[in-house]
Write a protein that holds these residues in place. Structure first.
Motif, PDB file in Angstrom:
ATOM      1  N   LEU A  86      31.463  54.552  45.263  1.00 37.83           N
ATOM      2  CA  LEU A  86      32.629  54.457  44.388  1.00 37.83           C
ATOM      3  C   LEU A  86      33.874  54.308  45.260  1.00 37.83           C
ATOM      4  N   GLU A  87      34.689  53.279  44.956  1.00 36.65           N
ATOM      5  CA  GLU A  87      35.902  53.035  45.725  1.00 36.65           C
ATOM      6  C   GLU A  87      37.057  52.674  44.801  1.00 36.65           C
ATOM      7  N   ASN A  88      38.263  53.056  45.216  1.00 40.52           N
ATOM      8  CA  ASN A  88      39.484  52.595  44.553  1.00 40.52           C
ATOM      9  C   ASN A  88      39.995  51.365  45.280  1.00 40.52           C
ATOM     10  N   GLN A  89      40.250  50.289  44.537  1.00 37.10           N
ATOM     11  CA  GLN A  89      40.741  49.056  45.145  1.00 37.10           C
ATOM     12  C   GLN A  89      41.827  48.420  44.293  1.00 37.10           C
ATOM     13  N   TRP A 138      33.228  46.988  37.718  1.00 37.31           N
ATOM     14  CA  TRP A 138      34.673  47.056  37.962  1.00 37.31           C
ATOM     15  C   TRP A 138      35.365  47.578  36.711  1.00 37.31           C
ATOM     16  N   LEU A 139      36.190  48.608  36.863  1.00 36.15           N
ATOM     17  CA  LEU A 139      36.936  49.177  35.744  1.00 36.15           C
ATOM     18  C   LEU A 139      38.397  49.366  36.146  1.00 36.15           C
ATOM     19  N   PRO A 140      39.329  49.154  35.211  1.00 32.53           N
ATOM     20  CA  PRO A 140      40.730  49.425  35.532  1.00 32.53           C
ATOM     21  C   PRO A 140      40.943  50.905  35.809  1.00 32.53           C
ATOM     22  N   GLU A 141      41.693  51.183  36.848  1.00 34.70           N
ATOM     23  CA  GLU A 141      42.037  52.583  37.136  1.00 34.70           C
ATOM     24  C   GLU A 141      42.922  53.121  36.022  1.00 34.70           C
ATOM     25  N   TYR A 142      42.676  54.356  35.611  1.00 29.54           N
ATOM     26  CA  TYR A 142      43.457  54.940  34.532  1.00 29.54           C
ATOM     27  C   TYR A 142      44.688  55.635  35.093  1.00 29.54           C
TER      28      TYR A 142
END
Length: 254
Positions: free
Chosen positions: A157-160, A234-238
């Motif tokens: 899991l990564e934030n991009q 891929w999901l939009p960061e909340y």
């Protein structure tokens, strides 16, 4: 009309399948409590439990297919409602990791596959936790099915750039390029005989794609035959103060 037919047929099949499953359970209990039946030949007594197990496996497979068909019919008709909330995706991923280890041990044997956590950021998304879990479980189940003993499955899991990227990578048999274009189509299976043996219906990835799109996200796939596959959600960061979701184009350019 096609959507209504699928929904009606799926609904009507549930009742007889429930009856079949109930009778299988009853017969299995009788066999366990009474042991060998003197009125049966030794050959029949020996193979009857195996026959019942095979019927039970097929009944479960059909129940799963009916469940998936009903879900898709509800999605097509617009009546399927997502229960949206803030979801800690790192916590969800850890739950799926633990579950996948148990599944791998049960289906492939203890120590047959190495399942591990790779990169793990903390991440928050806006979504339905049970539906998101369903996507990740589909990825891990497929990885377990198509990864030979001795292989590795890695969950990351990564934030991009305002996106949350969840990957399930395996060292399995891989997917041919021509099949990668079709795997999200309903009932499409790259190897029909092998998929039937493993309990596949060809609906799991169709459902996963619908769930991703319903969350303003998408799924991408990378695969090399004989090397392995990587499925990415891929999901939009909340962000609580956000008023709009990011455009999907930056993801496609990765």
């Amino acid at each position: 009309a096609q959507e209504r037919l699928v929904a009606d047929v799926s609904h009507e099949l549930r009742t007889p399948l429930t009856t079949v499953q109930g009778n299988i359970d009853l017969l299995q209990r009788v066999l366990r409590s009474n042991g060998a039946n003197p009125s049966l030949t030794p050959e029949i007594s020996a193979i009857l439990p195996e026959i019942l197990n095979e019927v039970e496996d097929e009944t479960k497979r059909m129940n799963n297919m009916i469940r998936d068909l009903l879900l898709l019919a509800q999605a097509d008709s617009g009546v399927l409602q997502l229960k949206m909330e803030a979801v800690e995706l790192d916590t969800l991923l850890l739950d799926v990791y633990r579950q996948s280890r148990k599944v791998a041990e049960r289906t492939k044997g203890i120590g047959a596959l190495e399942i591990r956590i790779g990169h793990e950021d903390q991440a928050l998304v806006w979504g339905d936790p049970e539906r998101l879990r369903q996507v990740l479980v589909n990825f891990t189940d497929n990885a377990i099915k198509y990864t030979p003993s001795g292989g590795t499955i890695t969950l990351s899991l990564e934030n991009q750039k305002n996106w949350v990227k969840v990957t399930v990578a395996d060292t399995g048999i891989g997917i041919k390029a021509e099949d990668r274009e079709m795997i999200f189509e309903r009932f499409y299976r790259t190897d029909k005989a092998r998929s039937r043996e493993m309990g596949g219906s060809g609906l799991g990835l169709s459902i996963a794609r619908w769930i991703a799109q319903a969350h303003n996200g998408k799924i991408t796939v990378e695969s090399t035959v004989g090397v392995g596959s990587t499925f990415t959600l891929w999901l939009p960061e909340y962000v609580e103060s956000a008023t709009a979701t990011p455009d999907l184009q930056p993801v496609a350019d990765q």
